[in-house]
Motif scaffolding. Structure first.
Motif, short mmCIF file in Angstrom:
data_model
loop_
_atom_site.label_atom_id
_atom_site.label_comp_id
_atom_site.label_asym_id
_atom_site.label_seq_id
_atom_site.Cartn_x
_atom_site.Cartn_y
_atom_site.Cartn_z
N GLY A 42 17.37 -46.99 -18.37
CA GLY A 42 15.82 -47.27 -19.24
C GLY A 42 16.56 -48.37 -20.09
N PHE A 45 16.45 -51.95 -17.62
CA PHE A 45 15.28 -51.28 -16.52
C PHE A 45 14.24 -52.48 -16.42
N SER A 249 7.51 -50.36 -10.24
CA SER A 249 8.63 -50.47 -11.35
C SER A 249 7.90 -50.90 -12.47
N GLN A 253 8.30 -48.00 -15.64
CA GLN A 253 9.00 -49.39 -17.14
C GLN A 253 7.70 -49.07 -18.01
N SER A 259 11.57 -43.99 -16.27
CA SER A 259 13.03 -44.92 -16.35
C SER A 259 14.16 -44.10 -17.02
N TYR A 262 14.72 -40.71 -14.81
CA TYR A 262 15.06 -41.29 -12.78
C TYR A 262 16.55 -40.25 -12.13
#
Length: 397
Positions: A42, A45, A249, A253, A259, A262
């Motif tokens: 995260g 990310f 993505s 995000q 993120s 996950y």
């Protein structure tokens, strides 16, 4: 009929107690390991998404690969210990040889995943991504290999069945190491690109030296042909998860929290599915499931379903705390949709696992050999789709 109904209710009651006493603690422990890795994912990310997008393509495959490869190694060591083919000591030469074999088995699917990412157009910093995934695989495999050996041998020496403790611990350690190792290499690139490449070349050289010392022979590699084919096939299937993760993505995000959680989400879905697959397989082998809709077959599913709200809520709360602690960012209030929908996603995964295990058995395919790795892989695909849907619900788009 009333007697059967009462028996099912009593069995369900006992299964719920077992789920909270035995399974819930292990699920929660696995969750903590997954959230640790998720914190790294995260926080970095955006860097991964913009500078090293190829890592997102291979990430689900790497996570699943290490659990499958070293989970099977734990099972192999357990059998060898019981048969007297392996000394209960880390100094046994077969330990290093097996670890090197598992490294080789891991590297080939990783190279294929990277090549698929490049072939599909994910080419930014592709050579650096290749060095990251190869060197990370070597180092993590070495650590995870000796961790697997230690857990298996230690439990055997203590009189505990290694099959009961090794697999979940190995999978959790794989989650614990995977994302942080990738992030550490990214930080090394940013700090010193030349130092990063020198370090990678040194690691590759040491791998060749260790492989030579272990004296791995071609015949020994071929003995693991079935394992190699299985994990390679599943790794290639994981490109579905990786492609979805890379494509969406941006929205993931934007949700911030997803993120971070996950890896933990994918891990928990795989754990729930694997538990049901293993329990279903045992019942089928013992003749306790007479038909697909056998009431007793669903007691494990219902019992575990009662733990899902606890896991889902704590996952979200810990994830929110980690986001605020590491980034200071606010998590959208709509994030609670994850806690509300998580139990039903778990239920879907468990029903899917039961169905796959049941019909594999009816086709004379042992679920123990096929169902668990297949379900773990499929759970990653379903879990990634779930994350994308949740992200869209949270932020729109």
């Amino acid at each position: 009929m009333a007697v059967i109904g009462r028996e099912v209710r009593e069995e369900l009651k006992e299964k719920v107690k077992e789920a909270y006493r035995v399974t819930l603690p292990s699920l929660f422990t696995s969750q903590i390991f997954g959230l640790f890795g998720g914190t790294f994912l995260g926080k970095y990310f955006e860097t991964i998404r913009t500078q090293f997008p190829g890592l997102l393509v291979v990430l689900p495959g790497i996570m699943g690969l290490r659990g499958n490869v070293f989970g099977s190694m734990a099972s192999r060591f357990s059998t060898m210990l019981y048969l007297g083919d392996l000394e209960p000591s880390l100094r046994d030469r077969k330990v290093l040889k097996e670890i090197v074999l598992r490294m080789l088995i891991s590297l080939i699917p990783i190279l294929l995943l990277w090549a698929i990412g490049v072939a599909t157009g994910v080419r930014k910093n592709a050579f650096d991504v290749l060095l990251i995934v190869v060197t990370s695989t070597i180092l993590v495999s070495f650590i995870l290999g000796y961790f697997t050996s230690f857990v298996t041998i230690f439990s055997f020496r203590r009189g505990t069945d290694p099959d009961s403790v090794a697999a979940p611990l190995v999978a959790s350690m794989g989650d614990f190491l995977t994302v942080p190792s990738l992030v550490l290499f990214i930080l090394l690139i940013e700090h010193s690109p030349e130092g990063f490449r020198v370090f990678n070349y040194v690691v590759l050289f040491l791998f060749v030296v260790v492989a030579a010392i272990s004296r791995v022979r071609k015949e020994e590699f071929l003995e693991l042909k079935q394992v190699f084919i299985t994990i390679t096939g599943l790794a290639l299937l994981s490109t579905i998860s990786g492609s979805i993760l890379a494509r969406f993505s941006g929205v993931i995000q934007a949700s911030v929290i997803l993120s971070f959680i996950y890896p933990s989400l994918l891990s928990s879905f795989g754990n729930y599915g694997s538990i049901i697959a293993a329990k279903t397989s045992t019942k089928l082998h013992l003749g306790e499931i007479e038909g697909f809709l056998c009431p007793k077959a669903f007691t494990d599913i219902l019992a575990l379903f009662t733990t899902a709200p606890v896991i889902g809520t704590t996952k979200l709360l810990i994830g929110i705390a980690l986001v605020k602690l590491t980034t200071g960012m606010a998590v959208p209030g709509s994030a609670w949709v994850v806690a509300l929908t998580y139990p039903f996603m778990v239920l879907f995964i468990m029903l899917y696992s039961y169905t796959v295990s049941y019909f594999l058995f009816r086709k004379n395919i042992d679920p123990d050999h096929v169902a668990i790795p297949l379900i773990s892989n499929n759970s990653d695909i379903f879990g990634t789709i779930y994350v994308v849907l949740m992200a869209k619900l949270m932020v729109g788009g």
